[in-house]
Motif scaffolding. Structure first.
Motif, mmCIF file in Angstrom:
data_model
loop_
_atom_site.group_PDB
_atom_site.id
_atom_site.type_symbol
_atom_site.label_atom_id
_atom_site.label_comp_id
_atom_site.label_asym_id
_atom_site.label_seq_id
_atom_site.Cartn_x
_atom_site.Cartn_y
_atom_site.Cartn_z
ATOM 1 N N UNK A 1 0.840 -1.195 0.000
ATOM 2 C CA UNK A 1 0.000 0.000 0.000
ATOM 3 C C UNK A 1 0.873 1.242 0.000
ATOM 4 N N UNK A 2 0.738 2.042 -1.029
ATOM 5 C CA UNK A 2 1.505 3.278 -1.101
ATOM 6 C C UNK A 2 0.954 4.277 -0.093
ATOM 7 N N UNK A 3 1.840 5.083 0.475
ATOM 8 C CA UNK A 3 1.419 6.095 1.432
ATOM 9 C C UNK A 3 2.219 7.364 1.285
ATOM 10 N N UNK A 4 1.706 8.444 1.863
ATOM 11 C CA UNK A 4 2.421 9.717 1.872
ATOM 12 C C UNK A 4 1.998 10.458 3.129
ATOM 13 N N UNK A 5 2.956 11.169 3.727
ATOM 14 C CA UNK A 5 2.626 11.866 4.962
ATOM 15 C C UNK A 5 3.595 12.982 5.273
ATOM 16 N N UNK A 6 3.214 13.799 6.247
ATOM 17 C CA UNK A 6 4.066 14.883 6.736
ATOM 18 C C UNK A 6 4.093 14.840 8.254
ATOM 19 N N UNK A 7 5.140 15.413 8.815
ATOM 20 C CA UNK A 7 5.316 15.442 10.261
ATOM 21 C C UNK A 7 5.768 16.832 10.690
ATOM 22 N N UNK A 8 5.078 17.385 11.683
ATOM 23 C CA UNK A 8 5.435 18.677 12.248
ATOM 24 C C UNK A 8 6.302 18.454 13.489
ATOM 25 N N UNK A 9 7.435 19.143 13.573
ATOM 26 C CA UNK A 9 8.312 19.038 14.736
ATOM 27 C C UNK A 9 7.897 20.022 15.817
ATOM 28 N N UNK A 10 7.096 19.569 16.755
ATOM 29 C CA UNK A 10 6.487 20.466 17.739
ATOM 30 C C UNK A 10 7.526 21.205 18.584
ATOM 31 N N UNK A 11 8.624 20.534 18.942
ATOM 32 C CA UNK A 11 9.607 21.164 19.825
ATOM 33 C C UNK A 11 10.262 22.362 19.143
ATOM 34 N N UNK A 12 10.666 22.168 17.902
ATOM 35 C CA UNK A 12 11.301 23.265 17.183
ATOM 36 C C UNK A 12 10.315 24.382 16.882
ATOM 37 N N UNK A 13 9.089 24.015 16.556
ATOM 38 C CA UNK A 13 8.064 25.043 16.320
ATOM 39 C C UNK A 13 7.872 25.870 17.584
ATOM 40 N N UNK A 14 7.827 25.198 18.733
ATOM 41 C CA UNK A 14 7.681 25.918 20.009
ATOM 42 C C UNK A 14 8.843 26.885 20.202
#
Length: 449
Positions: A330-343
């Motif tokens: 199953x092909x997939x695609x995603x993104x991840x936000x780095x909460x610590x750096x954003x903070x």
């Protein structure tokens, strides 16, 4: 004993937790608006699930968990004596802390595939662990905020995730640069350089360009056994800034041409964005499982010139991650936000809303014991009306109670004496301005101040 915590981890004060919750709430709200559903997975996974998915560097950064009980009981004594760590490890550790949220998601999909409707869109906001060297913006324990869709090859999802990245950072008030590339372009680069079988070595080196510079990349490529002529070919790509200019360089590579076509389709479908969107041929993303479009988001230093921070979000397409676990491919695609750096960035730029660190509507201060009884009854009424309220638990000097109100970061206090208790008209003081007004119970319950 002096109390301490492990390096690379942090405690958070109440106002810091509230600010982190603000970030999580913004991200979660957008995840849900885009149709992603929440799931949860354990903080520990079997090492067999984790190893071999993140590349050689990623495997070294996995936190291993010792087996229960006498974990040395099944270890080979001679290998222990000879300090053969790689040989002993499988004998004393079967589990590890999760390194990211994507590989556990792939394992989850395979285990629950009969219960899911595909394409399946999921989000997760949870901590992960990496045994990296702690430094600014890099921690051993940190939160990721992931959105993935699995079960479709449609490039509409790449475009949608680009829009999601843009909208989240626009809501946070942070100017960013969203950089895109495609691993097929990198595969084509390796093919043109005559090292199709060394794509990962080339990818790992290119991924470090912003840290070690072109000379450093050249040295690492040579150290990894890439011949000088191939290195010269690879260097031709490093300064290319548009798909139009990279296309002629990959004219003889079928896989490279597919990568360009896929990326062009994403650019064509995204539409207008608040943040800058750029093609970056040097963007490699070091994880082994990416096979198509890859993302990386950084703070826009033109808008925020004083910020020095690595990527604050990233992701990409993975074509066969579920197949590794014996499930359907199953092909997939995603993104991840780095909460610590954003903070850290939001704090440095003072971009948190004023009320992001406040959790109270009212703090009640009572001037005598009789008023305290009335205040406790009022407290219950305000809470039932949906107001966030607290009460100083004794009748004390007003100065002492006001100091506590400052420490609690209360936006306003309700001062209750015998007159207020009898008339049910309450003195309300705004802590920021010092302005004091009289409000009825109904006004306090409604929050109309």
């Amino acid at each position: 004993m002096k109390p301490s915590i492990p390096k690379g981890t942090r405690d958070f004060l109440p106002h810091e937790v509230r600010r982190r919750d603000y970030i999580f709430d913004v991200i979660r709200r957008h995840f849900r608006r885009y149709g992603f559903q929440p799931i949860e997975t354990p903080v520990m996974e079997n090492l067999s699930t984790l190893t071999g998915k993140y590349g050689e560097e990623g495997d070294r950064l996995l936190f291993k968990v010792l087996n229960n009980g006498d974990f040395l009981r099944k270890a080979d004594p001679q290998q222990l004596a000879d300090q053969q760590s790689d040989a002993v490890l499988p004998q004393i550790s079967k589990r590890g802390l999760r390194y990211d949220l994507t590989v556990p998601f792939a394992r989850y999909v395979v285990m629950h595939q009969n219960d899911l409707a595909f394409p399946f869109k999921r989000y997760a906001i949870a901590p992960v662990w990496r045994a990296d060297r702690p430094q600014k913006g890099r921690y051993n324990e940190f939160y990721q905020c992931d959105a993935d869709v699995v079960g479709s090859d449609s490039l509409l999802y790449e475009a949608e995730l680009t829009q999601l990245l843009d909208e989240v950072f626009a809501t946070l008030g942070l100017k960013t640069v969203i950089r895109l590339n495609n691993r097929k372009i990198l595969a084509g680069l390796a093919e043109i350089a005559g090292h199709a079988d060394r794509m990962m070595d080339i990818t790992i080196a290119i991924d470090k360009l912003d840290k070690i510079g072109e000379a450093g990349v050249e040295k690492e490529l040579l150290d990894r056994g890439v011949d000088p002529a191939a290195v010269d070919t690879i260097k031709q790509f490093l300064g290319v800034t548009s798909l139009e200019k990279v296309a002629p360089l990959l004219a003889d590579s079928e896989v490279g041409r597919r990568g360009i076509a896929e990326l062009q389709a994403v650019f064509d479908r995204v539409g207008g964005l608040t943040n800058r969107l750029e093609f970056d041929v040097t963007l490699a993303r070091g994880l082994d499982y990416y096979t198509g479009c890859i993302y990386e988001v950084a703070v826009d230093t033109d808008a925020h010139p004083d910020i020095r921070m690595g990527s604050i979000a990233g992701g990409g397409r993975y074509a066969d991650l579920t197949g590794i676990f014996g499930g359907r491919d199953l092909s997939g695609v995603g993104v991840s936000f780095g909460a610590e750096r954003i903070y850290d960035v939001l704090e440095e730029l003072e971009l948190f809303p004023e009320d992001a660190s406040k959790d109270l509507d009212y703090l009640l201060l009572c001037l005598d014991d009789e008023s305290l009884i009335h205040g406790f009854e009022l407290l219950g009424k305000l809470r039932r009306a949906g107001r966030n309220a607290d009460l100083y638990p004794e009748a004390a000097k007003l100065g002492k109670m006001m100091k506590y109100a400052d420490q609690r970061n209360a936006p306003r206090v309700v001062i209750i004496g015998s007159r207020e208790a009898a008339s049910m008209q309450y003195s309300v003081k705004e802590m920021a301005t010092g302005e004091q007004t009289t409000r009825s119970l109904r006004e306090l319950e409604a929050g109309s101040l």
